[in-house]
Write an enzyme that holds these catalytic residues in place. Structure first.
Site, PDB file in Angstrom:
ATOM      1  N   TYR A 175       0.926  -1.333  -0.113  1.00 41.81           N
ATOM      2  CA  TYR A 175       0.112   0.082  -0.020  1.00 41.81           C
ATOM      3  C   TYR A 175       1.162   0.968  -0.141  1.00 41.81           C
ATOM      4  CZ  TYR A 175      -3.649  -3.222   1.557  1.00 41.81           C
ATOM      5  OH  TYR A 175      -4.512  -4.227   1.935  1.00 41.81           O
ATOM      6  N   HIS A 198       0.508 -11.810   1.888  1.00 42.88           N
ATOM      7  CA  HIS A 198      -0.713 -10.841   1.130  1.00 42.88           C
ATOM      8  C   HIS A 198      -1.506 -11.798   0.197  1.00 42.88           C
ATOM      9  CE1 HIS A 198      -1.464  -6.720   0.258  1.00 42.88           C
ATOM     10  NE2 HIS A 198      -2.634  -7.272   0.150  1.00 42.88           N
TER      11      HIS A 198
HETATM   12  N1  LIG Z   1      -5.534  -8.651   2.002  1.00 48.95           N
HETATM   13  C1  LIG Z   1      -5.906  -8.389   0.947  1.00 48.95           C
HETATM   14  O1  LIG Z   1      -5.738  -9.013  -0.065  1.00 48.95           O
HETATM   15  C2  LIG Z   1      -6.922  -6.872   0.728  1.00 48.95           C
HETATM   16  C3  LIG Z   1      -7.362  -6.636  -0.260  1.00 48.95           C
HETATM   17  C4  LIG Z   1      -8.235  -5.473  -0.409  1.00 48.95           C
HETATM   18  C5  LIG Z   1      -8.239  -4.552   0.649  1.00 48.95           C
HETATM   19  N2  LIG Z   1      -7.541  -4.940   1.879  1.00 48.95           N
HETATM   20  C6  LIG Z   1      -7.765  -4.280   3.411  1.00 48.95           C
HETATM   21  O2  LIG Z   1      -9.400  -4.259   3.486  1.00 48.95           O
HETATM   22  C7  LIG Z   1      -9.430  -2.654   3.805  1.00 48.95           C
HETATM   23  C8  LIG Z   1     -11.037  -2.739   3.441  1.00 48.95           C
HETATM   24  O3  LIG Z   1     -11.418  -2.819   2.194  1.00 48.95           O
HETATM   25  P1  LIG Z   1     -11.343  -1.820   0.971  1.00 48.95           P
HETATM   26  O4  LIG Z   1     -10.860  -0.479   1.205  1.00 48.95           O
HETATM   27  O5  LIG Z   1     -10.940  -2.187  -0.346  1.00 48.95           O
HETATM   28  O6  LIG Z   1     -13.085  -1.317   0.777  1.00 48.95           O
HETATM   29  P2  LIG Z   1     -14.186  -1.066   1.843  1.00 48.95           P
HETATM   30  O7  LIG Z   1     -13.732  -0.774   3.012  1.00 48.95           O
HETATM   31  O8  LIG Z   1     -15.166  -2.105   1.489  1.00 48.95           O
HETATM   32  O9  LIG Z   1     -14.802   0.280   1.085  1.00 48.95           O
HETATM   33  C9  LIG Z   1     -13.939   1.451   1.146  1.00 48.95           C
HETATM   34  C10 LIG Z   1     -14.865   2.412   0.321  1.00 48.95           C
HETATM   35  O10 LIG Z   1     -16.038   2.467   0.891  1.00 48.95           O
HETATM   36  C11 LIG Z   1     -16.454   3.884   1.115  1.00 48.95           C
HETATM   37  N3  LIG Z   1     -17.105   4.075   2.464  1.00 48.95           N
HETATM   38  C12 LIG Z   1     -16.725   3.730   3.710  1.00 48.95           C
HETATM   39  N4  LIG Z   1     -17.635   3.747   4.624  1.00 48.95           N
HETATM   40  C13 LIG Z   1     -18.897   3.813   4.007  1.00 48.95           C
HETATM   41  C14 LIG Z   1     -20.227   4.070   4.364  1.00 48.95           C
HETATM   42  N5  LIG Z   1     -20.564   3.811   5.713  1.00 48.95           N
HETATM   43  N6  LIG Z   1     -21.200   4.345   3.394  1.00 48.95           N
HETATM   44  C15 LIG Z   1     -20.708   4.344   2.148  1.00 48.95           C
HETATM   45  N7  LIG Z   1     -19.441   4.408   1.619  1.00 48.95           N
HETATM   46  C16 LIG Z   1     -18.635   3.983   2.503  1.00 48.95           C
HETATM   47  C17 LIG Z   1     -15.141   4.610   1.173  1.00 48.95           C
HETATM   48  O11 LIG Z   1     -15.179   5.851   0.849  1.00 48.95           O
HETATM   49  P3  LIG Z   1     -14.549   7.143   1.574  1.00 48.95           P
HETATM   50  O12 LIG Z   1     -13.132   6.913   2.141  1.00 48.95           O
HETATM   51  O13 LIG Z   1     -14.880   8.316   1.078  1.00 48.95           O
HETATM   52  O14 LIG Z   1     -15.372   6.897   2.799  1.00 48.95           O
HETATM   53  C18 LIG Z   1     -14.286   3.679   0.307  1.00 48.95           C
HETATM   54  O15 LIG Z   1     -14.378   4.097  -1.092  1.00 48.95           O
HETATM   55  C19 LIG Z   1      -8.498  -2.048   2.846  1.00 48.95           C
HETATM   56  O16 LIG Z   1      -8.438  -0.865   2.944  1.00 48.95           O
HETATM   57  C20 LIG Z   1      -7.160  -2.615   3.044  1.00 48.95           C
HETATM   58  O17 LIG Z   1      -6.733  -2.387   4.255  1.00 48.95           O
HETATM   59  C21 LIG Z   1      -6.807  -6.117   1.910  1.00 48.95           C
END
Ligand SMILES: NC(=O)c1ccc[n+]([C@@H]2O[C@H](COP(=O)([O-])OP(=O)(O)OC[C@H]3O[C@@H](n4cnc5c(N)ncnc54)[C@H](OP(=O)(O)O)[C@@H]3O)[C@@H](O)[C@H]2O)c1
Length: 279
Positions: A51, A109
């Site tokens: 990241y 990862h």
């Molecule tokens: N291990 C892996 O392979 C892997 C892969 C992907 C992700 N991850 C981890 O998982 C974490 C979470 O997943 P993600 O970031 O992909 O997606 P997520 O948490 O499912 O969604 C994030 C998105 O949702 C929006 N959001 C957040 N809260 C909201 C709400 N209450 N209502 C409406 N929209 C909302 C955010 O926008 P705003 O920021 O504008 O609020 C952002 O665009 C990542 O940040 C990372 O740390 C791990």
């Protein structure tokens, strides 16, 4: 349902029931969002070497003024460093960037099964835990066959398996496998990366019924599935909204309605760990 507060891991350590994702939170604005999350009550932060924001996470921890011991900090090893010595060095570099002495949780990862390196990397994590560089060790995106191979070749199963999980891709079988093997499931993209799932009519209806937002319905459903969601938000308002899921309970029949939304092709991206590779 009573708030659980912590999960017991298979290595005897405790981990919070809820975390904060930091993917895309980089630089100065990223630091401000992460400081805000800490001030809003998040006690677990999820970052990764890939990241390119481990520095921002470390900076936010220091700017927030919170006692480091009050936080659970997770990072992840990228597939290009799965050779044993590379893994230890990459982990040390990640710690230098965060300015922390240890990670609470450190994960492989992706399995990248065609490369055939994940067992060697896992051995490095087992040793890193003994060296005190990390408290608990786990994986992301591992399928049953990958977990069974780790068990067979090292005798040690991960404490955590962090996988894609949201209503359109609920991974019921994978969660059952994890649970049956004493592995805690952590949910990445728990809000489906704010995709069309947030407008799903069933979830919108449930939001009205429980007087909650669709995001809160989804996160509460994940909590009741005994998994750990780690939603990311750059917005202080949505950060608070996402944490506010402990004053209601979804009924069993409504849990089933959400479970029924899953689709075979429901991944947000085409990232099947059996074939997808990331380095
Ligand atoms: N291990 C892996 O392979 C892997 C892969 C992907 C992700 N991850 C981890 O998982 C974490 C979470 O997943 P993600 O970031 O992909 O997606 P997520 O948490 O499912 O969604 C994030 C998105 O949702 C929006 N959001 C957040 N809260 C909201 C709400 N209450 N209502 C409406 N929209 C909302 C955010 O926008 P705003 O920021 O504008 O609020 C952002 O665009 C990542 O940040 C990372 O740390 C791990």
């Amino acid at each position: 349902m009573r708030r659980k507060k912590m999960y017991k891991l298979n290595d005897g350590r405790d981990i919070p029931e809820f975390g904060f994702g930091t993917y895309k939170l980089n630089g100065h604005s990223g630091v401000q969002s992460i400081v805000s999350a800490i001030n809003n009550g998040y006690t677990m932060l999820d970052t990764a070497y890939n990241y390119e924001n481990e520095g921002a996470v470390g900076r936010a921890i220091s700017e927030s003024g919170i006692n480091r011991d009050k936080l659970t900090v997770t990072s992840k090893l990228p597939g290009r460093y799965y050779a044993y010595n590379d893994a230890i060095t990459a982990l040390q570099e990640s710690l230098y960037r965060t300015k922390l002495d240890y990670f609470d949780l450190y994960l492989l990862h992706w399995p990248n099964p065609k490369r055939g390196m994940y067992v060697e990397a896992w051995q490095a994590l087992i040793d890193a835990q003994k060296f005190g560089l990390v408290k608990s060790i786990g994986v992301c995106n591992f399928l049953p066959e990958h977990l069974q191979k780790l068990q067979k070749e090292t005798g040690i199963l991960p404490a955590i398996n962090q996988i894609e999980l949201h209503p359109y891709f609920n991974q019921a079988d994978m969660c059952k496998f994890d649970k049956d093997n004493g592995i805690v499931t952590m949910d990445w993209s728990p809000l489906g990366r704010a995709s069309s799932v947030l407008q799903d009519p069933v979830l919108v209806e449930l939001g009205k019924k429980y007087h909650k937002t669709v995001g809160q319905i989804i996160l509460r459903w994940e909590y009741q599935l005994d998994t750990i969601p780690i939603p990311k938000s750059s917005s202080p308002v949505r950060q608070r909204e996402n944490l506010n899921i402990y004053d209601f309970e979804i009924s069993n029949s409504d849990m089933d309605k959400i479970n029924d939304l899953t689709k075979a092709d429901g991944r947000t991206h085409d990232q099947d760990p059996a074939v997808y590779e990331e380095f």
